[in-house]
Design a protein around this motif. Structure first.
Motif, short mmCIF file in Angstrom:
data_model
loop_
_atom_site.label_atom_id
_atom_site.label_comp_id
_atom_site.label_asym_id
_atom_site.label_seq_id
_atom_site.Cartn_x
_atom_site.Cartn_y
_atom_site.Cartn_z
N ALA A 75 0.85 -1.18 0.00
CA ALA A 75 0.00 0.00 0.00
C ALA A 75 0.89 1.24 0.00
N GLY A 76 0.32 2.35 -0.45
CA GLY A 76 1.06 3.60 -0.41
C GLY A 76 0.39 4.66 -1.25
N PHE A 77 0.94 5.87 -1.17
CA PHE A 77 0.49 6.96 -2.02
C PHE A 77 1.68 7.83 -2.37
N GLY A 78 1.53 8.57 -3.44
CA GLY A 78 2.60 9.45 -3.89
C GLY A 78 2.14 10.89 -3.89
N VAL A 79 2.75 11.68 -4.75
CA VAL A 79 2.47 13.11 -4.80
C VAL A 79 1.01 13.40 -5.14
N GLY A 105 8.14 9.83 -9.73
CA GLY A 105 8.76 9.02 -8.69
C GLY A 105 9.62 9.85 -7.77
N LEU A 106 10.38 9.16 -6.95
CA LEU A 106 11.22 9.79 -5.94
C LEU A 106 12.52 9.02 -5.83
N ILE A 107 13.62 9.74 -5.73
CA ILE A 107 14.93 9.12 -5.52
C ILE A 107 15.52 9.72 -4.26
N THR A 108 15.96 8.87 -3.34
CA THR A 108 16.66 9.34 -2.15
C THR A 108 18.03 8.68 -2.09
N LEU A 109 18.95 9.37 -1.47
CA LEU A 109 20.31 8.86 -1.26
C LEU A 109 20.63 8.99 0.22
N GLU A 110 21.24 7.94 0.77
CA GLU A 110 21.69 8.04 2.15
C GLU A 110 22.99 7.27 2.32
N LYS A 111 23.81 7.75 3.23
CA LYS A 111 25.07 7.07 3.51
C LYS A 111 24.78 5.82 4.32
N VAL A 112 25.48 4.74 3.96
CA VAL A 112 25.38 3.49 4.69
C VAL A 112 26.78 2.94 4.92
N ASN A 113 26.91 2.07 5.89
CA ASN A 113 28.17 1.42 6.18
C ASN A 113 28.01 -0.06 5.89
#
Length: 127
Positions: free
Chosen positions: A49-53, A96-104
């Motif tokens: 389930a979900g919704f966007g803009v 759509g949506l693009i996110t970036l995050e630092k990971v180890n």
């Protein structure tokens, strides 16, 4: 294979299961791109389930036959490699949506026997 541990970037791409790139589902086209570009792995997660803009709620309920369920494509790679493919990804997406995050990354290993079999398959051998 070089060690793939330490600080990397997790790219998370949120799209709809019905999004297309040409005649192919966008999530498949993205996976093909990451494979062709030599990324170590990619995964597609299908939401329930979900919704966007547009704020329209989509769900996997049986009565919702025209559902456009959310799909998340995730890859982990170094920032430079992510930056190298970003223009290609952007050209493939209409929303759509693009996110970036630092990971180890603390653990990433390839089974050498499996890797040899896959290499043999890619070279035209019987798998």
């Amino acid at each position: 294979m070089n060690s793939f541990t330490g600080e990397k970037v997790l790219m998370r791409i949120q799209i709809s299961e019905n999004d297309k790139f040409g005649r192919k589902p966008l999530f498949e086209a993205l996976i093909d791109l990451f494979n062709k570009e030599g990324f170590p792995s990619a995964i597609v997660l299908k939401g329930v389930a979900g919704f966007g803009v547009d704020t329209v709620y989509h769900t996997n309920k049986l009565l919702d036959l025209s559902s456009q369920l959310p799909v998340i494509v995730e890859v982990i790679e170094g920032r430079e490699r992510i930056d190298e493919v970003m223009a290609k990804i952007d050209a493939m997406m209409s929303g759509g949506l693009i996110t970036l995050e630092k990971v180890n990354v603390v653990h990433y290993r390839v089974d050498n026997d499996r890797q040899r079999r896959l290499s043999y398959c890619h070279q035209g051998g019987t798998c």
